[in-house]
Structure formats: structure tokens, C-alpha cells
Design a protein around this motif. Sequence first.
Motif, PDB file in Angstrom:
ATOM      1  N   SER A  23      47.013  32.424  38.552  1.00 55.45           N
ATOM      2  CA  SER A  23      45.884  31.499  38.490  1.00 55.45           C
ATOM      3  C   SER A  23      45.700  30.803  39.838  1.00 55.45           C
ATOM      4  CB  SER A  23      46.114  30.469  37.386  1.00 55.45           C
ATOM      5  OG  SER A  23      45.047  29.550  37.320  1.00 55.45           O
TER       6      SER A  23
ATOM      7  N   ARG B 238      38.607  34.768  38.352  1.00 59.91           N
ATOM      8  CA  ARG B 238      38.747  33.456  38.990  1.00 59.91           C
ATOM      9  C   ARG B 238      37.902  32.442  38.248  1.00 59.91           C
ATOM     10  NH1 ARG B 238      36.635  28.834  41.194  1.00 59.91           N
ATOM     11  NH2 ARG B 238      34.747  30.073  41.436  1.00 59.91           N
ATOM     12  N   ASN B 239      36.699  32.824  37.895  1.00 63.29           N
ATOM     13  CA  ASN B 239      35.827  31.947  37.119  1.00 63.29           C
ATOM     14  C   ASN B 239      36.402  31.688  35.730  1.00 63.29           C
ATOM     15  OD1 ASN B 239      33.840  31.633  39.110  1.00 63.29           O
ATOM     16  ND2 ASN B 239      32.802  33.513  38.494  1.00 63.29           N
TER      17      ASN B 239
ATOM     18  N   THR C 195      44.210  33.195  42.479  1.00 63.95           N
ATOM     19  CA  THR C 195      42.769  33.412  42.379  1.00 63.95           C
ATOM     20  C   THR C 195      41.981  32.232  42.955  1.00 63.95           C
ATOM     21  OG1 THR C 195      42.624  32.511  40.109  1.00 63.95           O
ATOM     22  CG2 THR C 195      43.019  34.881  40.342  1.00 63.95           C
ATOM     23  N   ASN C 196      42.523  31.034  42.840  1.00 66.98           N
ATOM     24  CA  ASN C 196      41.824  29.869  43.381  1.00 66.98           C
ATOM     25  C   ASN C 196      41.881  29.817  44.901  1.00 66.98           C
ATOM     26  OD1 ASN C 196      40.613  27.906  41.331  1.00 66.98           O
ATOM     27  ND2 ASN C 196      42.541  28.439  40.361  1.00 66.98           N
TER      28      ASN C 196
ATOM     29  N   THR D 153      39.530  29.364  36.213  1.00 68.47           N
ATOM     30  CA  THR D 153      39.224  28.024  36.721  1.00 68.47           C
ATOM     31  C   THR D 153      38.323  27.235  35.781  1.00 68.47           C
ATOM     32  OG1 THR D 153      39.440  28.794  38.998  1.00 68.47           O
ATOM     33  CG2 THR D 153      38.232  26.742  38.654  1.00 68.47           C
TER      34      THR D 153
ATOM     35  N   GLN E 252      39.009  31.769  46.403  1.00 68.24           N
ATOM     36  CA  GLN E 252      37.752  31.027  46.515  1.00 68.24           C
ATOM     37  C   GLN E 252      37.786  30.085  47.715  1.00 68.24           C
ATOM     38  OE1 GLN E 252      34.851  31.180  44.377  1.00 68.24           O
ATOM     39  NE2 GLN E 252      34.058  30.082  46.165  1.00 68.24           N
TER      40      GLN E 252
ATOM     41  N   MET F 171      38.508  40.330  40.340  1.00 69.47           N
ATOM     42  CA  MET F 171      39.099  39.087  40.834  1.00 69.47           C
ATOM     43  C   MET F 171      38.060  37.969  40.888  1.00 69.47           C
ATOM     44  SD  MET F 171      42.278  39.701  41.121  1.00 69.47           S
ATOM     45  CE  MET F 171      42.839  38.245  41.985  1.00 69.47           C
ATOM     46  N   ARG F 172      36.837  38.314  41.241  1.00 70.38           N
ATOM     47  CA  ARG F 172      35.794  37.286  41.249  1.00 70.38           C
ATOM     48  C   ARG F 172      35.601  36.716  39.852  1.00 70.38           C
ATOM     49  NH1 ARG F 172      29.237  37.901  42.430  1.00 70.38           N
ATOM     50  NH2 ARG F 172      28.786  35.688  42.114  1.00 70.38           N
TER      51      ARG F 172
END
Length: 238
Positions: A60, A99-100, A63-64, A103, A67, A95-96
Motif C-alpha cells: 500500500s 493505488r486508487n 503504491t502511494n 488510497t 503517485q 498499479m494506477r
Amino acid sequence: MEEFSVRHRRFVANYFAGKVKELRFQLAIVVAGCDQSLHTFKSGGEVSRENDRSVLYSFSAFTNVIQTLKDAVKTVTNEQLDWSKIELLRHGSFMRNVRNAATHDGNPVISGWADGLYFVPAKIIRIDGFGKTIEIAAPTDDVRVICLDFAKDFCHLLRETLVAADSVEHLKGSMFSIEEVEDAFANSAIIPPFAQALFAQDREKIEAALQEVKHDPIADAVRELGEVIQYCDSVTGG
């Protein structure tokens, strides 16, 4: 596209290499947890809940940081790094979207485990900020492979973007201006009065020293991105 001031760009450039190190840090925890899980499985043991958490939580965080680096490269170069480019990377679209999911929704993403490997077991369904239903297909690769493949490609893309940028040369120099250092000394609760007095006494010398600093935040970032690429190669056999 929004234009950023040189001061703003220098601030973000100074942090860039550190965020790349954070990307590698979180990636290494994911890889270590995956390796430990596979080793424990092959040895006939039971994988600990703590190991599961290290993979889950670091994924987690990983992935942040993606961004953050995407946003940072836009600020530093004054050029947009579109998701369309990132989606062309191995596992880029996945991954995009996860990530959403991680998050904005708190989705754990990684909830499958088989034969010592961590997986995304099935497609993920989420609702975006516009009320649209998004379906994220589950990759067939395990989490270790996904993260390493993507990290290597992403760092290549970031490095190429920084190297190709025409407007980063003037970001070199001291990380701080004399005014910023002076403000920090004047407003810090942890700097004792005698140190503040010494700074005031030597202000001109400190200012001259700052002007001589050869710090190159872009070169530092490019180097750290190369380190991540080498790390990925070292744990995958290149």
C-alpha cells in the motif's frame, strides 16, 4: 499546464532522491516478505500473520510513493507525466487503479495466497469519485513479480524524463537560501539561544558558504533511480 516557480521546483527537487529511496525501501520489504513466505512454505512451516502484514502494508505504501513521484516529476520538470505513459509499463494500468483502490477505498488489494506466493485473487470492483464503476482485472503474476517489474520500468521512465528535461539546470545549488536558514534558526524551539547568536555573528560567512554549494538534486535523483533498477535486477536475475 500549471507553471511552478523556481523556488517551488527546487523544494520538490531536493526531496526527490529521498522519495526514490522510500520507493526502494517499501519495495524491499514487499520482496523480503514474499521471499520469506515462499521459504517458509517450502520448509513446511506456517507463514506468520506479521509477514502477511509486512507485505500488505508495504505494498500500500509502495503504491502511494508512485503517485508522489509522478506528481514530483511534473513539478520539477514543469512537464506533465501522463498516466497514459505509465500505463504502458508492465502492470502500469493495474498499479494506477489499485493505488486508487488502496488510497481512496482502503482496499487491501492483496488477499490471495497459494504455495507460498501472494496474489490478487480476483478482479477488484470500485466506484470512483464520479460514481463510475471501475473493474480492475487481477494480474496472473504474483505480487513480487508485479512490484519488481513495475518498479524497474517506472524508474526507467522517471530517469529518462528527468534527463531529457530542458529546465532543470538552474535547480542546482544550495538546498536552502540564507533567508530560509535564518528563518529556521529564529523560529525553531530546539535551537538554543547561544546557537542563534553564533548564527547571527557568522551570517555572512554562512551565506558565502551556501553560495559555494554544488548540490545537484536531479543528479542525485537520477542516481537513486539507477540504484532501484539495479536492485530489481539483483533480485530477479536481470
